[in-house]
Enzyme design. Structure first.
Site, PDB file in Angstrom:
ATOM      1  N   THR A  84     -60.097  16.183 -64.925  1.00  0.00           N
ATOM      2  CA  THR A  84     -59.231  15.447 -65.845  1.00  0.00           C
ATOM      3  C   THR A  84     -57.903  16.176 -66.067  1.00  0.00           C
ATOM      4  O   THR A  84     -56.950  15.603 -66.562  1.00  0.00           O
ATOM      5  CB  THR A  84     -59.951  15.176 -67.185  1.00  0.00           C
ATOM      6  OG1 THR A  84     -59.174  14.236 -67.933  1.00  0.00           O
ATOM      7  CG2 THR A  84     -60.126  16.449 -68.000  1.00  0.00           C
TER       8      THR A  84
ATOM      9  N   GLU B   5     -50.614  10.689 -67.198  1.00  0.00           N
ATOM     10  CA  GLU B   5     -51.578   9.624 -66.880  1.00  0.00           C
ATOM     11  C   GLU B   5     -51.001   8.478 -66.058  1.00  0.00           C
ATOM     12  O   GLU B   5     -51.641   7.971 -65.133  1.00  0.00           O
ATOM     13  CB  GLU B   5     -52.214   9.074 -68.170  1.00  0.00           C
ATOM     14  CG  GLU B   5     -53.269   9.973 -68.788  1.00  0.00           C
ATOM     15  CD  GLU B   5     -52.688  11.168 -69.547  1.00  0.00           C
ATOM     16  OE1 GLU B   5     -51.446  11.227 -69.725  1.00  0.00           O
ATOM     17  OE2 GLU B   5     -53.474  12.057 -69.951  1.00  0.00           O
TER      18      GLU B   5
ATOM     19  N   GLU C 248     -46.619   7.097 -77.109  1.00  0.00           N
ATOM     20  CA  GLU C 248     -47.987   7.530 -77.417  1.00  0.00           C
ATOM     21  C   GLU C 248     -48.866   6.360 -77.847  1.00  0.00           C
ATOM     22  O   GLU C 248     -50.031   6.296 -77.511  1.00  0.00           O
ATOM     23  CB  GLU C 248     -47.973   8.618 -78.496  1.00  0.00           C
ATOM     24  CG  GLU C 248     -47.514   9.973 -77.972  1.00  0.00           C
ATOM     25  CD  GLU C 248     -48.510  10.623 -76.999  1.00  0.00           C
ATOM     26  OE1 GLU C 248     -48.549  10.221 -75.827  1.00  0.00           O
ATOM     27  OE2 GLU C 248     -49.235  11.539 -77.414  1.00  0.00           O
TER      28      GLU C 248
ATOM     29  N   GLU D  47     -60.152  21.837 -74.319  1.00  0.00           N
ATOM     30  CA  GLU D  47     -58.889  22.261 -73.704  1.00  0.00           C
ATOM     31  C   GLU D  47     -59.083  23.553 -72.907  1.00  0.00           C
ATOM     32  O   GLU D  47     -58.548  23.703 -71.810  1.00  0.00           O
ATOM     33  CB  GLU D  47     -57.797  22.461 -74.765  1.00  0.00           C
ATOM     34  CG  GLU D  47     -57.430  21.202 -75.549  1.00  0.00           C
ATOM     35  CD  GLU D  47     -56.707  20.140 -74.704  1.00  0.00           C
ATOM     36  OE1 GLU D  47     -56.502  20.379 -73.497  1.00  0.00           O
ATOM     37  OE2 GLU D  47     -56.379  19.077 -75.253  1.00  0.00           O
TER      38      GLU D  47
END
Ligand code: DMJ
Length: 795
Positions: free
Chosen positions: A468, A382, A363, A128
């Site tokens: 990403t 996404e 999720e 992260e």
């Protein structure tokens, strides 16, 4: 009540957008949507600056700032990302560039320079910290320093790069393990604790290559790239014998801890960084990893023709879980980038159908029970990201419509007085007081770019790659030279499908008119009538089809409804009777052949096979029926509607009236692995019990050419039907019917071919008679077609 109520509410809000799919979004509307995205961005960003900065995140319900959870060090969901290091500001820095906000960008860079320190006693996740902070700083540095992009900061002295290098040096400590696979977490001030867990997920340990390589390129210190690259290949080198990675690994021993593979959580960005590292660094080794990975993904994880990908055991490739996760929605975007456009469209459609079912992508969605397994929606990017990639590749207005639905839904349902809230439960509508930094960094960035055709990153500055976390990194000779020794051009690789490489914006949606459009919705048991309705213009203002190219064939008495409707099972269409059934044909581009595009109520696509199962024509079957041991069989085919595992397998009603007379053969291998040979038609095979699921065996049998699946052991008469693995089943193969094909010969006569049976030519507009009189009253007419049917097919 509340449960249903909220879902309905969401769907009702989606209904607002019905009736527009397929009409395209004109430049004005796109501009409006772009501006709305911009407005939403500043609503979130300004509130973050006013109410939360310098803390890491904005709390959108309580309207305050949030930092690490110092009271509970085990609160990983929070502490992995909040490092007390201006998280949202740094993660957002290049969104300001994408929005062409020079002043805002300069202001943000100044704030970072003034406030950021890594001398902070917080333990963060290496991954992260890398993708959000390191990526943000590097991207910020590129734009602040390089005058060619137009965002150069006067008086800038490489401060962001200095900060990035300092962070990189602190993070390098995590890579000091015997395997070179880094620890998952590290304290920025103190390093890795002796009590730190050895477990790291594959994505976290391996997808650091873009940021670390860029840091090496910009700082001149090769250590960063080496560390990330070693970690990547240390993970890859531990793939199973069938080429699959596990989900999490022991960084000290290199043994897999959770040996389950997939494309979603825990592994996702491994594949992303395999392909993107190849693009950024022009390093062939990464391309090889991507290509091998994709091939293995397709072989073991792809369910029902690439629509979705399941988690499988890395050692065997057998199904491990029955859900897809929302993180996996990035995969269609990656497939676009890698030129796998057809698979990308399918996979995106699958996620779209889930989105339309619930008004968000949960999720986790269970593809077996077609229900939600994990209810949250934390503002993830996404699905928007993949929608953006697909729009750039196809310019299909469908993707603009999808983006519009996503955007309006966010505005209507997630906006709060001071930001945007996550959903704790997308069915009850319970919100949570969190706005993750990726909402501004990715979700709104991709939506903005989707609607902003004239963005500089779509024209002048196309040579950028999104990390990403959506950070922009330049691809140039500098990045390519960084790994000079491996630099090689790979023949046959292109970034986009060549057919659609130069896609122009269009007014009509090809995607929404695909023949599998309904099918994918059925796969998730989602109702989408409101979407499909919108494809067709009730006023007939759509482009007109070429009338003469569509014909319809009617059998028997056209006034009679079909006795039994036609039925679809995956890519096979069974036609129980021809009487009263309409077959619609459309001319192929080469003008020589007609292809069936609709039979009865079923649309037939290029990959479909049509089987006539009309008992009136049983003679054809008996011609191919062979003799010796008798086996009773149920006809099994693929179906998406039944219970249990029958989204894959479905026993047709009724057995054969007469027991089939088939020679028997015994296989000495189970069907858990793909058969290395094809089964012979007309032979029933008995396969030994496999220790994988029945489903897996059936799928492999199908790949080998199976048409019938026997659910009964002819020796024990024991029936085991529809049970989960492992169990013993028997597989048989027979081809009692072969698909008919219809084409136009040089005399402009229709020819119906049915296996090796001699067929008669049929004159257009005349009744026809087959040699054996099995089909009577065969009519062809050129005008009976329905424009709507044409429009929802892709020609
Ligand atoms: C982002 O932080 C990144 O995209 C990461 O790779 C995984 N997903 C989150 C957002 O969902």
């Amino acid at each position: 009540m509340l449960f249903l109520g909220f879902t309905k509410w969401i769907l009702a809000s989606l209904w607002l957008f019905q009736g527009i799919l397929g009409y395209g979004i004109d430049a004005n509307e796109a501009l409006g949507l772009r501006n709305l995205t911009r407005e939403l961005f500043y609503h979130g960003y300004s509130n973050y600056l006013d109410l939360a900065f310098p803390l890491d995140e904005l709390a959108p319900l309580s309207c305050k700032g949030l930092g690490p959870d110092f009271k509970d060090s085990h609160n990983l969901g929070v502490n992995d990302v909040r490092g007390n290091y201006l998280l949202t500001l740094i993660d957002t820095i290049d969104t300001l560039v994408v929005l062409n906000d020079t002043e805002g960008f300069h202001e943000a860079v100044r704030k970072v320079i003034q406030h950021l320190t890594f001398e902070t006693d917080t333990k963060v996740q290496l991954f992260e910290a890398t993708i959000r902070i390191l990526g943000g700083l590097l991207s910020g540095h590129v734009f602040a320093s390089d005058p060619q992009y137009g965002f150069q900061l006067p008086g800038y002295n490489n401060e962001l790069l200095t900060l990035a290098t300092e962070l990189g040096e602190r993070l390098l400590i995590a890579f000091r393990t015997p395997t070179k696979i880094p620890f998952a977490r590290i304290n920025l001030m103190k390093g890795v604790s002796s009590k730190e867990t050895n477990e790291s997920c594959s994505a976290g340990a391996s997808s650091l290559v873009l940021e670390f390589s860029m840091l090496s390129i910009l700082s001149g210190n090769p250590e960063f790239r080496k560390a990330a690259e070693n970690a990547f290949f240390a993970i890859w080198n531990r793939r199973s014998s069938i080429g699959l990675l596990g989900n999490s690994i022991d960084v000290m021993s290199g043994n897999w801890i959770y040996p389950v593979s997939g494309i979603g959580a825990g592994i996702d960005s491994f594949y992303e960084y395999a392909f993107k590292s190849y693009i950024l660094l022009d390093d062939i080794r990464f391309l090889q990893v991507w290509e091998e990975s994709l091939s293995n993904i397709r072989q073991y994880m792809s369910s029902t023709e690439d629509y979705y990908y399941q988690n499988v055991y890395a050692s065997s490739g057998t199904t491990a879980t029955y859900w897809v996760d929302s993180l996996g929605a990035y995969f269609p975007g990656l497939l676009v980038l890698a030129g796998e456009l057809e698979s990308a469209k399918k996979s995106h459609l699958y996620y779209f159908s889930i989105y339309m079912k619930y008004g968000q992508i949960p999720e986790r969605f269970n593809f077996h029970t077609k229900t939600i397994e994990l209810q949250g929606y934390p503002l993830r990017p996404e699905f928007a990201e993949s929608t953006y990639y697909l729009y750039r590749a196809t310019k299909d207005p469908f993707y603009l419509e999808v983006g519009k639905i996503i955007l309006k839904n966010i505005e209507k349902n997630l906006r709060t007085s001071c930001g945007f809230a996550s959903l704790d439960n997308l069915q009850t509508g319970v919100r949570s007081d969190r706005m993750e930094s990726f909402f501004l960094s990715e979700t709104l960035k991709y939506l903005y770019l989707l609607f902003d055709e004239s963005n500089i990153f779509h024209s002048k500055f196309q040579d950028f790659l999104f990390t990403t976390e959506g950070h922009l990194l330049p691809i140039n000779t500098l990045t390519h030279k960084a790994v000079n020794s491996y630099k090689r051009q790979h023949p046959g690789t292109c970034l986009l499908n060549p057919d659609e490489n130069y896609a122009e914006p269009s007014f009509f949606s090809k995607i929404a008119s695909r023949e599998d459009f309904d099918y994918v919705f059925e796969m998730v048991e989602s109702s989408h009538q409101h979407v499909v309705d919108g494809i067709i213009d009730p006023n007939g203002i759509c482009a007109r089809p070429r009338v003469a190219d569509v014909v319809e064939i009617l059998y028997g008495n056209v006034l009679l409804p079909p006795f039994k409707s036609t039925e679809r099972s995956m890519n096979q269409i069974y036609v129980p009777t021809l009487i009263g059934n309409r077959i619609r044909l459309i001319k192929y581009i080469d003008n020589e052949y007609y292809r069936i595009f609709k039979i009865g109520n079923q649309r037939a696509g290029d990959n479909d096979t049509v089987y006539l199962t009309d008992p009136n024509y049983a003679m054809f079957m008996s011609l191919q029926t062979l003799h010796t041991p008798t086996v009773s069989a149920h006809l099994v085919s693929v179906n998406t509607k039944e219970e249990a595992y029958s989204e894959f397998l479905h026993v047709h009603e009724g057995t054969f009236e007469e027991p089939l007379q088939l020679p028997l053969a015994f296989l000495n291998t189970s069907l858990c692995n793909k058969l290395p040979f094809s089964l012979t038609p007309g032979v029933a095979y008995i396969a030994p019990t496999g220790d994988c699921s029945w489903l897996q065996q059936a799928k492999n049998a199908q790949k080998a050419g199976l048409l019938l699946l026997l659910d009964q052991d002819p020796r024990t008469n024991k029936t085991k039907l529809m049970q989960e693995s492992p169990s013993s089943y028997f597989f048989g193969l027979i081809k009692p019917y072969v698909p008919p094909t219809i084409h136009l010969d040089s005399n402009q006569s229709f020819v119906l071919q049915w296996g090796n049976i001699t067929v008669q030519k049929v004159q257009k507009d005349a009744p026809c008679y087959f040699q054996n009189s099995l089909i009577e009253n065969f009519y062809v007419c050129e005008t009976c077609f329905d424009e709507r049917d044409y429009l929802i097919n892709r020609n």
